[in-house]
Write a protein that holds these residues in place. Structure first.
Motif, PDB file in Angstrom:
ATOM      1  N   SER A  59       0.831  -1.209   0.000  1.00 42.89           N
ATOM      2  CA  SER A  59       0.000   0.000   0.000  1.00 42.89           C
ATOM      3  C   SER A  59       0.864   1.257   0.000  1.00 42.89           C
ATOM      4  O   SER A  59       0.549   2.242  -0.677  1.00 42.89           O
ATOM      5  CB  SER A  59      -0.918   0.005   1.227  1.00 42.89           C
ATOM      6  N   THR A  62       2.299   1.671  -3.531  1.00 37.58           N
ATOM      7  CA  THR A  62       1.276   2.194  -4.445  1.00 37.58           C
ATOM      8  C   THR A  62       1.071   3.684  -4.239  1.00 37.58           C
ATOM      9  O   THR A  62       0.979   4.459  -5.195  1.00 37.58           O
ATOM     10  CB  THR A  62      -0.054   1.447  -4.257  1.00 37.58           C
ATOM     11  N   THR A  63       1.025   4.098  -2.974  1.00 40.92           N
ATOM     12  CA  THR A  63       0.828   5.517  -2.666  1.00 40.92           C
ATOM     13  C   THR A  63       2.015   6.352  -3.133  1.00 40.92           C
ATOM     14  O   THR A  63       1.841   7.421  -3.745  1.00 40.92           O
ATOM     15  CB  THR A  63       0.611   5.715  -1.157  1.00 40.92           C
ATOM     16  N   SER A  66       1.971   6.476  -7.012  1.00 44.71           N
ATOM     17  CA  SER A  66       0.895   7.345  -7.493  1.00 44.71           C
ATOM     18  C   SER A  66       1.227   8.805  -7.246  1.00 44.71           C
ATOM     19  O   SER A  66       0.957   9.672  -8.084  1.00 44.71           O
ATOM     20  CB  SER A  66      -0.431   6.986  -6.809  1.00 44.71           C
ATOM     21  N   TYR A 401      -6.321   3.145  -8.289  1.00 44.08           N
ATOM     22  CA  TYR A 401      -7.291   2.668  -7.305  1.00 44.08           C
ATOM     23  C   TYR A 401      -8.630   2.337  -7.972  1.00 44.08           C
ATOM     24  O   TYR A 401      -9.241   1.301  -7.673  1.00 44.08           O
ATOM     25  CB  TYR A 401      -7.500   3.735  -6.225  1.00 44.08           C
ATOM     26  N   HIS A 404      -8.351  -0.788  -9.987  1.00 40.65           N
ATOM     27  CA  HIS A 404      -8.323  -1.975  -9.130  1.00 40.65           C
ATOM     28  C   HIS A 404      -9.732  -2.387  -8.723  1.00 40.65           C
ATOM     29  O   HIS A 404     -10.042  -3.587  -8.631  1.00 40.65           O
ATOM     30  CB  HIS A 404      -7.484  -1.686  -7.881  1.00 40.65           C
TER      31      HIS A 404
END
Length: 477
Positions: A59, A62-63, A66, A401, A404
């Motif tokens: 997570s 991903t953050t 992004s 997001y 997904h």
């Protein structure tokens, strides 16, 4: 055609090509983050391991990724909002020149992030280069639109978008692992944006300032006339000066237009809404979801070598920008449920990119400059740019997001938005081809008369501006 050809002087070509080097950097920094995604993510993981002695949580990765992609848009959003003030304060040419300092800083931060083991430097560098691109995205079409002859304004305006997609393609090709996209050379890939920066800084001193800016904003008729002579290659520039004098006369009769006034005044409300929605149509088409994440999209779709598919999308992007015409498009949906659909996915994305480049790709950037006269243009460009970059940030930050959660059906959301923009464009956006700025503005100022009426009047040699129609004899001798 012969008249248009005669107006293409060496100075005009030099000025336009020098300006769109900023657009080339804009595109390069959109596409450069795509191909080396996995390698840079591995670098983020190595940095996390070095700091905390454990792998980075999925997570958090991903953050961070992004944010690395989307903070580019935050920088662009903030700087584009200041573009109007900066362009009026420094002038178009000097603003482009000084803006290159941001490119140097951003490129340096990104190139040094691996050596310093700092993903914060990478993120800050993306923010800074985004701030550069935010100013360039407004300054370039404004400058090109103001120096271009009326008959060539549309054609030269598309060079901004062509330079953007060329920059994207160059970044995609250089991002190949066999070139600069490996674990050792990706910092060079990120820092290579300084090359067009140096070239632009070397060439800008040989380009004239916008004659419209010099005459209408700075009241420097002599310098404006000199610039016109260089750009047109003619000593007699009375027609161009007469057009600018008329525009200045109308501006002097109005109060200075601020950003809030663009929305409050009935004279500007409709064109600014059109400008905003055209910018949103470009970003909410989902095209930057492809340019930011196409490698991972193709990978999930089962394409064996996704980087080559990404380059293929870039080639299609460039090819269809060259033949750009006014049209909108339908977004294609792909599904990877069966192996053969990987090829359908590639064709769908290639088709989407192709249709994007004959519609909302090139048009919005120079269309805003055509909708507004010299007075409200900087404020309008700032609002339009801010809208574009805000939507760009939303796509860059939240697409992973949403994708997904919704899978391949995420593109149905874009399809619905595009249907709305198509309908809006068909019914509300006027034709601007071959019209002066005053003639375009008059089509909004005269609700009782249709655009067709104005076109017929121009064909008959009648006046086409608002004040002329308000005259006692209605413009008829």
């Amino acid at each position: 055609v012969c008249v248009a050809f005669q107006r293409v002087t060496g100075t005009l070509v030099l000025s336009v090509l020098t300006a769109v080097l900023g657009s080339l950097q804009f595109g390069y920094n959109i596409g450069v983050i795509n191909a080396p995604q996995q390698i840079i993510e591995q670098e983020y993981n190595a940095t996390w391991m070095h700091r905390y002695s454990e792998p980075i949580p999925h997570s958090a990765l991903t953050t961070l990724w992004s944010l690395s992609v989307a903070i580019f848009s935050i920088g662009g959003m903030l700087s584009s909002f200041c573009m109007g003030i900066i362009s009026e304060w420094l002038g178009r040419r000097k603003a482009m020149l000084i803006n290159n300092l941001l490119a140097f800083i951003g490129a340096g931060l990104m190139a040094m992030s691996k050596l310093c083991q700092s993903f914060e430097m990478m993120i800050l560098g993306r923010f800074t280069i985004g701030a550069y691109c935010g100013l360039a995205s407004g300054l370039v079409p404004m400058y090109v639109g103001e120096i271009a002859p009326t008959s060539l304004r549309g054609a030269l305006g598309t060079l901004h978008q062509l330079a953007i997609v060329t920059g994207i393609l160059i970044a995609q090709i250089l991002g190949l692992e066999s070139l600069l996209g490996d674990k050792d050379l990706w910092p060079v890939l990120m820092g290579l944006t300084v090359v067009p920066t140096v070239l632009q800084m070397a060439l800008l001193p040989f380009c004239p300032e916008s004659p419209r800016f010099l005459f209408i904003v700075r009241c420097q008729e002599h310098h404006a006339k000199s610039g016109l002579r260089r750009l047109t290659g003619r000593m007699e520039v009375s027609d161009e000066l007469a057009e600018m004098k008329e525009e200045k006369r109308r501006m002097d009769m109005e109060r200075k237009v601020s950003i809030p006034e663009l929305f409050r005044s009935p004279l500007y409300r409709q064109p600014i809404v059109i400008a905003i929605l055209l910018q949103l149509s470009q970003q909410l088409s989902g095209v930057n979801a492809i340019f930011y994440y196409s490698t991972s999209i193709f990978q999930k779709a089962g394409v064996e070598k996704p980087i080559y598919a990404t380059i293929g999308a870039g080639v299609v992007n460039c090819a269809f920008t060259v033949v750009s015409v006014r049209a909108l498009k339908t977004l294609l949906l792909f599904n990877d449920s069966v192996p053969s659909m990987s090829y359908v996915s590639m064709l769908a994305i290639f088709g989407f990119v192709a249709f994007f480049e004959v519609g909302p790709g090139p048009i919005p950037w120079f269309f805003v400059a055509e909708l507004f006269s010299q007075g409200p243009r900087p404020a309008a460009m700032a609002i339009a740019g801010f809208s574009n970059w805000t939507a760009n940030f939303v796509i860059g930050m939240f697409f992973p997001y949403i994708a997904h959660l919704s899978g391949p059906y995420v593109f149905l959301i874009f399809a619905a938005l595009l249907l709305f923009f198509l309908i809006f464009t068909f019914f509300r956006v006027p034709e601007t081809r071959g019209k002066t700025f005053d003639q375009i503005a008059a089509s909004f100022h005269l609700p009782a008369r249709t655009n067709m009426d104005l076109d017929m009047d121009m064909d008959l040699g009648k006046p086409s501006t608002e004040l002329d129609y308000l005259g006692g004899d209605d413009g008829i001798n």
